[in-house]
Design a protein around this motif. Structure first.
Motif, short mmCIF file in Angstrom:
data_model
loop_
_atom_site.label_atom_id
_atom_site.label_comp_id
_atom_site.label_asym_id
_atom_site.label_seq_id
_atom_site.Cartn_x
_atom_site.Cartn_y
_atom_site.Cartn_z
N ALA A 158 0.83 -1.21 0.00
CA ALA A 158 0.00 0.00 0.00
C ALA A 158 0.87 1.26 0.00
CB ALA A 158 -0.93 0.00 1.20
N LEU A 159 1.95 1.24 0.76
CA LEU A 159 2.84 2.40 0.81
C LEU A 159 3.52 2.64 -0.54
CD1 LEU A 159 4.49 1.95 4.33
CD2 LEU A 159 2.89 3.73 3.64
N ARG A 160 3.94 1.55 -1.20
CA ARG A 160 4.55 1.71 -2.52
C ARG A 160 3.56 2.29 -3.52
NH1 ARG A 160 7.03 -3.32 -1.28
NH2 ARG A 160 5.50 -4.43 -2.55
N LEU A 161 2.32 1.83 -3.44
CA LEU A 161 1.28 2.34 -4.34
C LEU A 161 1.02 3.82 -4.07
CD1 LEU A 161 -0.87 1.95 -6.50
CD2 LEU A 161 -2.44 1.13 -4.71
N MET A 162 0.96 4.20 -2.82
CA MET A 162 0.75 5.60 -2.46
C MET A 162 1.88 6.48 -3.00
SD MET A 162 -0.57 4.94 1.47
CE MET A 162 -0.64 6.66 1.95
N LYS A 163 3.12 6.00 -2.87
CA LYS A 163 4.26 6.78 -3.37
C LYS A 163 4.23 6.88 -4.90
CE LYS A 163 7.42 5.94 0.48
NZ LYS A 163 8.73 5.41 0.92
N THR A 164 3.82 5.79 -5.56
CA THR A 164 3.74 5.80 -7.02
C THR A 164 2.72 6.82 -7.50
OG1 THR A 164 4.39 3.47 -7.15
CG2 THR A 164 3.25 4.40 -9.07
N LEU A 165 1.54 6.82 -6.85
CA LEU A 165 0.49 7.77 -7.22
C LEU A 165 0.93 9.20 -6.93
CD1 LEU A 165 -2.66 5.84 -5.93
CD2 LEU A 165 -2.00 6.22 -8.31
N LYS A 166 1.58 9.39 -5.79
CA LYS A 166 2.07 10.72 -5.43
C LYS A 166 3.06 11.23 -6.48
CE LYS A 166 3.51 14.21 -2.77
NZ LYS A 166 2.74 15.45 -2.58
N HIS A 167 3.99 10.38 -6.90
CA HIS A 167 5.00 10.79 -7.88
C HIS A 167 4.37 11.07 -9.23
CE1 HIS A 167 8.90 11.16 -9.78
NE2 HIS A 167 8.51 10.32 -10.72
N ALA A 168 3.35 10.28 -9.60
CA ALA A 168 2.69 10.48 -10.89
C ALA A 168 1.98 11.82 -10.95
CB ALA A 168 1.71 9.34 -11.16
N MET A 169 1.35 12.23 -9.86
CA MET A 169 0.59 13.46 -9.85
C MET A 169 1.41 14.68 -9.41
SD MET A 169 -3.15 12.22 -8.39
CE MET A 169 -2.49 11.42 -6.94
N ASP A 170 2.51 14.42 -8.71
CA ASP A 170 3.32 15.52 -8.17
C ASP A 170 4.80 15.15 -8.29
OD1 ASP A 170 4.17 17.78 -6.78
OD2 ASP A 170 3.82 16.86 -4.81
N PRO A 171 5.32 15.05 -9.50
CA PRO A 171 6.70 14.57 -9.70
C PRO A 171 7.75 15.45 -9.04
CG PRO A 171 5.81 15.51 -11.73
CD PRO A 171 4.66 15.37 -10.77
N GLN A 172 7.46 16.74 -8.85
CA GLN A 172 8.43 17.64 -8.24
C GLN A 172 8.27 17.74 -6.72
OE1 GLN A 172 8.96 21.42 -10.28
NE2 GLN A 172 8.05 20.57 -12.14
N GLY A 173 7.26 17.08 -6.18
CA GLY A 173 7.07 17.07 -4.73
C GLY A 173 6.76 18.42 -4.14
N ILE A 174 5.98 19.23 -4.86
CA ILE A 174 5.68 20.58 -4.37
C ILE A 174 4.29 20.69 -3.75
CG2 ILE A 174 7.23 21.67 -6.02
CD1 ILE A 174 4.82 22.31 -7.76
N LEU A 175 3.48 19.63 -3.87
CA LEU A 175 2.13 19.66 -3.30
C LEU A 175 2.16 19.03 -1.91
CD1 LEU A 175 0.07 18.55 -6.46
CD2 LEU A 175 0.58 20.88 -5.67
N ASN A 176 1.81 19.82 -0.91
CA ASN A 176 1.82 19.34 0.47
C ASN A 176 3.14 18.63 0.79
OD1 ASN A 176 0.34 19.43 2.79
ND2 ASN A 176 -0.83 17.58 2.41
N PRO A 177 4.26 19.29 0.60
CA PRO A 177 5.57 18.63 0.72
C PRO A 177 5.88 18.10 2.11
CG PRO A 177 5.83 21.01 0.64
CD PRO A 177 4.38 20.73 0.34
N TYR A 178 6.58 16.97 2.15
CA TYR A 178 7.10 16.36 3.38
C TYR A 178 6.01 15.79 4.29
CZ TYR A 178 10.66 19.63 1.72
OH TYR A 178 11.52 20.35 0.93
N LEU A 226 3.48 10.78 3.49
CA LEU A 226 4.30 9.64 3.09
C LEU A 226 5.61 9.62 3.86
CD1 LEU A 226 3.69 9.58 -0.75
CD2 LEU A 226 2.66 8.13 1.00
N PRO A 227 6.01 8.44 4.35
CA PRO A 227 7.25 8.36 5.13
C PRO A 227 8.47 8.64 4.30
CG PRO A 227 6.38 6.16 4.64
CD PRO A 227 5.33 7.14 4.22
N THR A 228 9.51 9.12 4.97
CA THR A 228 10.78 9.35 4.30
C THR A 228 11.43 8.01 4.00
OG1 THR A 228 11.86 9.53 6.45
CG2 THR A 228 11.15 11.57 5.41
N GLU A 229 12.37 7.99 3.08
CA GLU A 229 13.02 6.74 2.70
C GLU A 229 13.88 6.23 3.86
OE1 GLU A 229 12.40 5.11 0.11
OE2 GLU A 229 11.20 6.61 -0.96
#
Length: 212
Positions: free
Chosen positions: A186-206, A209-212
């Protein structure tokens, strides 16, 4: 005309294990179309639950002033807790049969600190959706006490089928504890969706989703 009726009940046997004479209070508001009929039904309900030993005592609001007074008791809890000095406020959800056990567990878990460092441990919330706000108060901030509360509460909640965040989200503080409620898939799926919609990580940053 719609009628709104509020009643306050002191709960006994619904809470296990038993604590004090009145371990919990339940505030219930109903809405109906016939005030007299609704009053009669709630009176019978209260009498029946008292006869069965589920409710120890209770009262119905008979006017708007009493309704406001009862709700003021409930809404004033967070402010009242702050008068102890410092408060740790938590927002979790649990199955109904575990609703108050988080408070019982935390009292046992922190018993080594004694009354000199802890003012009170209590909980309040919304029984309908299992959302409990667990609160620990002390005369002042105590880093050792905070370290004992967290992540114990979140681990205990997850182990007992609850959610580490009920109505206030994950945010910054709980993001690295999200694995307690979500599987690696589930966490991997959430990160995949987040990256697809926000590749630059500027929406609700940090957040979330857990840090690596």
């Amino acid at each position: 005309m719609d009628s709104h009726i509020v009643f306050l009940a002191r709960i006994g046997k619904l809470i296990q294990p038993p604590l004090d004479d009145y371990p919990c209070f339940m505030l219930i508001e109903t809405s109906g179309s016939d005030e007299q009929h609704d009053q009669e039904k709630l009176t019978r309900f209260l009498e029946n639950t008292m006869e069965r030993g589920l409710v120890m005592d209770g009262t119905l609001a008979s006017n708007s002033r009493e309704t406001v007074a009862m709700w003021t008791l409930r809404e004033s809890i967070p402010e009242a807790l702050l008068r102890d000095g410092y408060a740790w406020l938590y927002d979790v959800s649990l199955p109904h049969h575990k609703f108050y056990e988080s408070v019982v567990d935390m009292r046992q878990h922190l018993s080594r600190f004694g009354s000199g460092r802890i003012s009170r441990i209590c909980g309040f919330g919304h029984l309908g959706d299992g959302n409990i706000h667990l609160n620990v108060t002390a005369p002042r901030f105590d880093a050792e006490l905070e370290a004992a509360i967290e992540p114990h509460l979140f681990e205990w909640t997850a182990k007992n089928g609850g959610s580490i965040s009920a109505e206030h989200g994950i945010g910054f503080k709980k993001r690295n504890l999200l694995h307690l409620n979500k599987t690696p898939v589930a966490l991997r799926l959430m990160k995949t969706l987040k990256h697809a919609m926000d590749p630059q990580g500027i929406l609700n940053p940090y957040k979330v989703l857990p840090t690596e």
